[in-house]
Every structure is written in structure tokens, then in C-alpha cells.
Design a protein around this motif. Sequence first.
Motif, PDB file in Angstrom:
ATOM      1  N   PHE A  65      31.572  46.296  10.331  1.00  0.00           N
ATOM      2  CA  PHE A  65      31.902  44.861  10.319  1.00  0.00           C
ATOM      3  C   PHE A  65      31.626  44.211  11.674  1.00  0.00           C
ATOM      4  N   GLN A  66      30.850  43.160  11.629  1.00  0.00           N
ATOM      5  CA  GLN A  66      30.518  42.409  12.844  1.00  0.00           C
ATOM      6  C   GLN A  66      31.212  41.062  12.792  1.00  0.00           C
ATOM      7  N   ALA A  67      32.249  40.916  13.571  1.00  0.00           N
ATOM      8  CA  ALA A  67      32.977  39.646  13.572  1.00  0.00           C
ATOM      9  C   ALA A  67      32.147  38.579  14.268  1.00  0.00           C
ATOM     10  N   GLN A  68      32.334  37.342  13.843  1.00  0.00           N
ATOM     11  CA  GLN A  68      31.723  36.207  14.540  1.00  0.00           C
ATOM     12  C   GLN A  68      32.852  35.422  15.212  1.00  0.00           C
ATOM     13  N   ASN A  69      32.499  34.712  16.281  1.00  0.00           N
ATOM     14  CA  ASN A  69      33.536  34.001  17.038  1.00  0.00           C
ATOM     15  C   ASN A  69      34.290  32.986  16.201  1.00  0.00           C
ATOM     16  N   THR A  70      33.635  32.484  15.155  1.00  0.00           N
ATOM     17  CA  THR A  70      34.273  31.435  14.348  1.00  0.00           C
ATOM     18  C   THR A  70      35.036  31.988  13.137  1.00  0.00           C
ATOM     19  N   ASP A  71      35.073  33.306  12.990  1.00  0.00           N
ATOM     20  CA  ASP A  71      35.786  33.893  11.837  1.00  0.00           C
ATOM     21  C   ASP A  71      37.289  33.659  11.942  1.00  0.00           C
ATOM     22  N   LEU A  72      37.892  33.503  10.774  1.00  0.00           N
ATOM     23  CA  LEU A  72      39.357  33.478  10.695  1.00  0.00           C
ATOM     24  C   LEU A  72      39.768  34.626   9.774  1.00  0.00           C
ATOM     25  N   ILE A  73      40.691  35.444  10.245  1.00  0.00           N
ATOM     26  CA  ILE A  73      41.126  36.600   9.443  1.00  0.00           C
ATOM     27  C   ILE A  73      42.624  36.490   9.142  1.00  0.00           C
ATOM     28  N   VAL A  74      42.932  36.537   7.855  1.00  0.00           N
ATOM     29  CA  VAL A  74      44.334  36.559   7.420  1.00  0.00           C
ATOM     30  C   VAL A  74      44.758  38.025   7.419  1.00  0.00           C
ATOM     31  N   ALA A  75      45.662  38.384   8.305  1.00  0.00           N
ATOM     32  CA  ALA A  75      46.094  39.784   8.383  1.00  0.00           C
ATOM     33  C   ALA A  75      47.544  39.883   7.912  1.00  0.00           C
ATOM     34  N   SER A  76      47.884  41.042   7.348  1.00  0.00           N
ATOM     35  CA  SER A  76      49.248  41.174   6.825  1.00  0.00           C
ATOM     36  C   SER A  76      49.573  42.608   6.530  1.00  0.00           C
ATOM     37  N   THR A  77      50.872  42.864   6.437  1.00  0.00           N
ATOM     38  CA  THR A  77      51.320  44.124   5.869  1.00  0.00           C
ATOM     39  C   THR A  77      51.514  43.857   4.366  1.00  0.00           C
ATOM     40  N   PRO A  78      51.150  44.816   3.504  1.00  0.00           N
ATOM     41  CA  PRO A  78      51.193  44.540   2.062  1.00  0.00           C
ATOM     42  C   PRO A  78      52.531  43.979   1.585  1.00  0.00           C
ATOM     43  N   LYS A  79      52.460  43.076   0.632  1.00  0.00           N
ATOM     44  CA  LYS A  79      53.598  42.423  -0.041  1.00  0.00           C
ATOM     45  C   LYS A  79      54.374  41.463   0.864  1.00  0.00           C
ATOM     46  N   SER A  80      53.688  40.940   1.874  1.00  0.00           N
ATOM     47  CA  SER A  80      54.352  40.003   2.782  1.00  0.00           C
ATOM     48  C   SER A  80      53.966  38.553   2.533  1.00  0.00           C
ATOM     49  N   GLY A  81      53.170  38.309   1.502  1.00  0.00           N
ATOM     50  CA  GLY A  81      52.738  36.939   1.227  1.00  0.00           C
ATOM     51  C   GLY A  81      51.259  36.723   1.516  1.00  0.00           C
ATOM     52  N   THR A  82      50.481  37.793   1.420  1.00  0.00           N
ATOM     53  CA  THR A  82      49.040  37.735   1.697  1.00  0.00           C
ATOM     54  C   THR A  82      48.329  36.746   0.769  1.00  0.00           C
ATOM     55  N   THR A  83      48.637  36.856  -0.533  1.00  0.00           N
ATOM     56  CA  THR A  83      47.976  36.009  -1.536  1.00  0.00           C
ATOM     57  C   THR A  83      48.242  34.531  -1.218  1.00  0.00           C
ATOM     58  N   TRP A  84      49.448  34.255  -0.798  1.00  0.00           N
ATOM     59  CA  TRP A  84      49.863  32.885  -0.457  1.00  0.00           C
ATOM     60  C   TRP A  84      49.142  32.397   0.800  1.00  0.00           C
ATOM     61  N   LEU A  85      49.177  33.222   1.847  1.00  0.00           N
ATOM     62  CA  LEU A  85      48.547  32.790   3.104  1.00  0.00           C
ATOM     63  C   LEU A  85      47.028  32.660   2.959  1.00  0.00           C
ATOM     64  N   LYS A  86      46.434  33.523   2.139  1.00  0.00           N
ATOM     65  CA  LYS A  86      44.994  33.390   1.883  1.00  0.00           C
ATOM     66  C   LYS A  86      44.716  32.040   1.223  1.00  0.00           C
ATOM     67  N   SER A  87      45.576  31.670   0.275  1.00  0.00           N
ATOM     68  CA  SER A  87      45.394  30.403  -0.439  1.00  0.00           C
ATOM     69  C   SER A  87      45.532  29.235   0.526  1.00  0.00           C
ATOM     70  N   LEU A  88      46.564  29.268   1.345  1.00  0.00           N
ATOM     71  CA  LEU A  88      46.781  28.173   2.298  1.00  0.00           C
ATOM     72  C   LEU A  88      45.615  28.074   3.276  1.00  0.00           C
ATOM     73  N   ALA A  89      45.184  29.223   3.790  1.00  0.00           N
ATOM     74  CA  ALA A  89      44.096  29.222   4.779  1.00  0.00           C
ATOM     75  C   ALA A  89      42.804  28.701   4.154  1.00  0.00           C
ATOM     76  N   PHE A  90      42.531  29.144   2.925  1.00  0.00           N
ATOM     77  CA  PHE A  90      41.320  28.684   2.234  1.00  0.00           C
ATOM     78  C   PHE A  90      41.379  27.171   2.034  1.00  0.00           C
ATOM     79  N   ALA A  91      42.534  26.710   1.535  1.00  0.00           N
ATOM     80  CA  ALA A  91      42.662  25.281   1.217  1.00  0.00           C
ATOM     81  C   ALA A  91      42.528  24.413   2.462  1.00  0.00           C
ATOM     82  N   LEU A  92      43.092  24.857   3.579  1.00  0.00           N
ATOM     83  CA  LEU A  92      43.035  23.995   4.768  1.00  0.00           C
ATOM     84  C   LEU A  92      41.704  24.103   5.502  1.00  0.00           C
TER      85      LEU A  92
END
Length: 333
Positions: A65-92
Amino acid sequence: MSKQDYSSPPPWIAIEDEVPQEWRNNVLSKLPREKGWGEPYLYQYQGFWYQAFLFHNVLRCQKHFQAQNTDLIVASTPKSGTTWLKSLAFALLYRKSYPPNDNQHPLLSKNSHDLVPFLELDIDFDNPRPDHLSFYSSPRLFSSHLPYQSMPKSVKESSCKLIYICRNPKDAFISLWHYTNKLRAPEMGTLPIEEAFDKFCRGVSLIGPFWDHVLGYWQESLKMPDKILFLKYEEIKERSNTHVKRIAEFYGCPFLDEEEASGVVDEIVKLCSFNNLSNLEVNKSGKDWSGMAFNVLFRRGETQDWKRYLTPDMVDKLDRITEEKFHGSGLML
Ligand code: A3P
């Protein structure tokens, strides 16, 4: 445990069996392992526990994996609200291309896991999936359950940004226990809560130990507040609008006064609310590429649900571990 032990293996067991035998013999067999929660085994790598197929992908992700400076990564420990934060990040992040009040918004017909790929799970580094490719143009949005310590070098060395979500360990445990039970093969029955609790407390849980995962991101976020935004499920729940604005500012795409005045932030929060997402057809009856039903990702979406399940002794024990692990770190969950 072999495939024939199950009359109809659930998706994750089926994937587990796809891990190449030669690699199992040469790499996997050298790692410490423990009986899993539903998967045959969890394997310990760089201090954390993975399913075989996941670990197989982790190595490829770390290498390729080659990250780019403009990448945004949603990181989480499982079952902490990943699906929700991914949705919020995508929408905004993509609000210009996809206004949140648009009745054709991608989140209305796709689960956020199909829009925001996991680095270590969803990407075939040789053949990325076409529906992920459309979001590979800048700014790219990814997610990951990898501990910070195990993130690919390019993530650490580039100026890409990470938003991390964690949750009260008692709620994270209960959520993981329910999730596991939904994915276990019917023949296996329910995993007794006592057995799951013992594993969780010993750190033997999906990409656990839970506390080490959280602490890793917490400490890095203190050192590099411009790189890692540390968020808590409970706080987003309490003040969703404030946190949506915080994420936008952190990434460098703050809401304009006109946007706020016209209700864009409210619309994003509403679009991504538990009630809205969990009632969409895609999330009620859709499945991901592995065959996992999206509805297992939406249970209650509340805080303190642990009160319905944990005995006073269990509460004491988890609280004690949390206190000991976080002692001196300034972190409270
Ligand atoms: P519960 O099992 O406590 O209900 P993840 O996405 O990391 O797998 O986390 C799953 C947890 O987040 C589940 O918690 C799920 O119900 C909850 N969740 C999913 N979507 C949510 C949303 N839009 N808002 C709040 N919580 C949500």
C-alpha cells in the motif's frame, strides 16, 4: 477445524479456507495461535490477533500500500462504530459531488463498507475492485482495523491523515460478542459469554488486545495531532454535528458558513444516523463481497448496552483492566 465440520460454512469460514496451503505451512504455522471466537484460530502477529485470511492480506497491505498525502483513513478497533464513521467521512468528504440531501446519494444504495475499502481486507493489490476504483481519485478515503504500530510504512511517512474511533470497552465487547454469534455457523451454537469474556480480557479478540489498539492511536494522536484525530463513539453520539465539523476541519475541508446555514451538517448527520442507515433496503438485505449480510453491522447503536449483559464481577474485571492499561495515559473510556 476443517471445512467439512460445517454443513453451510458462513462467509468468513469459507474465506479462511482459501488461504494457500503452502503459505499456511511456511508462515502461519510459525505464529502463536489460539482458538478463535468462531473462526478456527486467531494468530498473533506484531502483538495483535488476526484470522488467517486477514493476516494473509495484512502482509500484502504492509508491503504494497502506497499512501498519498491527501488520503484520509478511517481507523478503528472492531465494533467501535467503523460503519458509522465511514459513512460520515464519505458524506462530508464528497459532499460537493454528492449533496447529502440528494435522493441518489451513494449511501442510500450502498453500505459504507462498499464505498470505503478496508486496506487490509478489501483491496486486492493486483486487481482492485472496479467499484472501489471510482473513489481512488484524490481525495482517497480508506479504512483500516490495523493497529497504528502495524500500519504500512507509507501511511506513517506520508502526510495522509487518520481519524480513529474507539468505544467504551464494555460496549465494544458486547457488540463483538453479538456480531460473532451472528456469524458463527449454526452448528457451533452461541459462544458462551463467559468464554468470549475470558478471551477478550486476555486480549485474544479480533485485532485485540482492545486496549493496546486504542492506546497505540491515543499516544500517536498526542504526538501528532495534525495527523491523527482521536474520536470516541459516545462523544460523536452526544454531539454529532460538532464532531462532523471537527472531522471536516481536521481534514482541511471545513464547512463554509453558507453550508452550515443551509443545513448541510445536519443533513449529513441525519443521512448517517442509525435509524436512517439501518432501515435502508441495502442494509436490511444486502451482502458484502464475502457474503456477509450488512444487517449484522446494525444492532442497537446505543451506549451502555453492556448493562443488560455483564455481571457485576465482569464489570469490575473489565474496569480494572481498563484502569491498569490506561493508567498514566490521560485516556478515559
Ligand atoms: P452495537 O452492537 O452496540 O449496536 P462497527 O461498525 O465498528 O462494526 O461497529 C458496530 C457497532 O456500531 C454496532 O454497535 C452498531 O449497531 C453500531 N452502529 C452501526 N451504525 C451506526 C450508526 N449509524 N450510528 C450509531 N451506531 C451505529
